[in-house]
Design an enzyme around this catalytic site. Sequence first.
Site, mmCIF file in Angstrom:
data_model
loop_
_atom_site.group_PDB
_atom_site.id
_atom_site.type_symbol
_atom_site.label_atom_id
_atom_site.label_comp_id
_atom_site.label_asym_id
_atom_site.label_seq_id
_atom_site.Cartn_x
_atom_site.Cartn_y
_atom_site.Cartn_z
ATOM 1 C CB CYS A 1 9.311 -7.650 4.915
ATOM 2 S SG CYS A 1 8.050 -6.364 4.760
ATOM 3 C CB CYS B 1 12.276 -4.722 2.175
ATOM 4 S SG CYS B 1 11.129 -4.533 3.571
ATOM 5 C CD GLU C 1 7.012 -8.976 1.544
ATOM 6 O OE1 GLU C 1 7.852 -9.341 0.709
ATOM 7 O OE2 GLU C 1 6.559 -7.813 1.591
ATOM 8 C CB VAL D 1 -0.930 0.013 1.235
ATOM 9 C CG1 VAL D 1 -1.800 1.264 1.235
ATOM 10 C CG2 VAL D 1 -1.782 -1.246 1.291
ATOM 11 C CD GLU D 2 3.412 2.420 -4.770
ATOM 12 O OE1 GLU D 2 4.259 1.669 -5.260
ATOM 13 O OE2 GLU D 2 2.851 3.334 -5.429
ATOM 14 C CG ASN D 3 1.181 7.949 2.036
ATOM 15 O OD1 ASN D 3 1.612 9.064 1.745
ATOM 16 N ND2 ASN D 3 0.188 7.761 2.877
ATOM 17 C CB VAL D 4 1.655 10.989 -2.226
ATOM 18 C CG1 VAL D 4 1.277 11.779 -0.986
ATOM 19 C CG2 VAL D 4 2.320 11.856 -3.276
ATOM 20 C CB ALA D 5 4.579 10.816 2.417
ATOM 21 C CE1 TYR D 6 7.834 5.035 -4.079
ATOM 22 C CE2 TYR D 6 6.547 7.004 -4.463
ATOM 23 C CZ TYR D 6 6.998 5.777 -4.879
ATOM 24 O OH TYR D 6 6.623 5.290 -6.089
#
Length: 130
Positions: free
Chosen positions: A86, A83, A52, A40-45
């Site tokens: 995770c 990563c 996971e 789940v991405e966010n504009v604030a990376y």
Amino acid sequence: MSLLDAARDVRENAYAPYSKFKVGAAVRGASGTIYRGVNVENVAYPEGTCAEAGAIAAMVAAGETELVEVAVIADSPAPVPPCGGCRQKLAEFGRADVPVTLATTAGARLDTTIGDLLPGRFDASHMDNV
């Protein structure tokens, strides 16, 4: 349904409008129940969540704290490993010998274990003097 099929199916629900890199993950709890997660991405990376981590959170929310199998799938040239964060999360809830299947949507597959992904892991035994 296989664990890899569960990860493949849920991958379509990933929220990846920025990278377009959808990842699906599934873990099997000790009860046999399959828990799924997506990135789940966010504009604030830095504020995004890995697939996971989502699957582990679903497992814990359901009241389980031990995983016995893991599958991760992405549309990439080679199977994509979890990563570092995770890997540590997987190690928190699974033994070193827990099987991990890493796969691509094109069918490439790599079978490994949590211990192979995170040798020398930091675990609860390191906290015994606290």
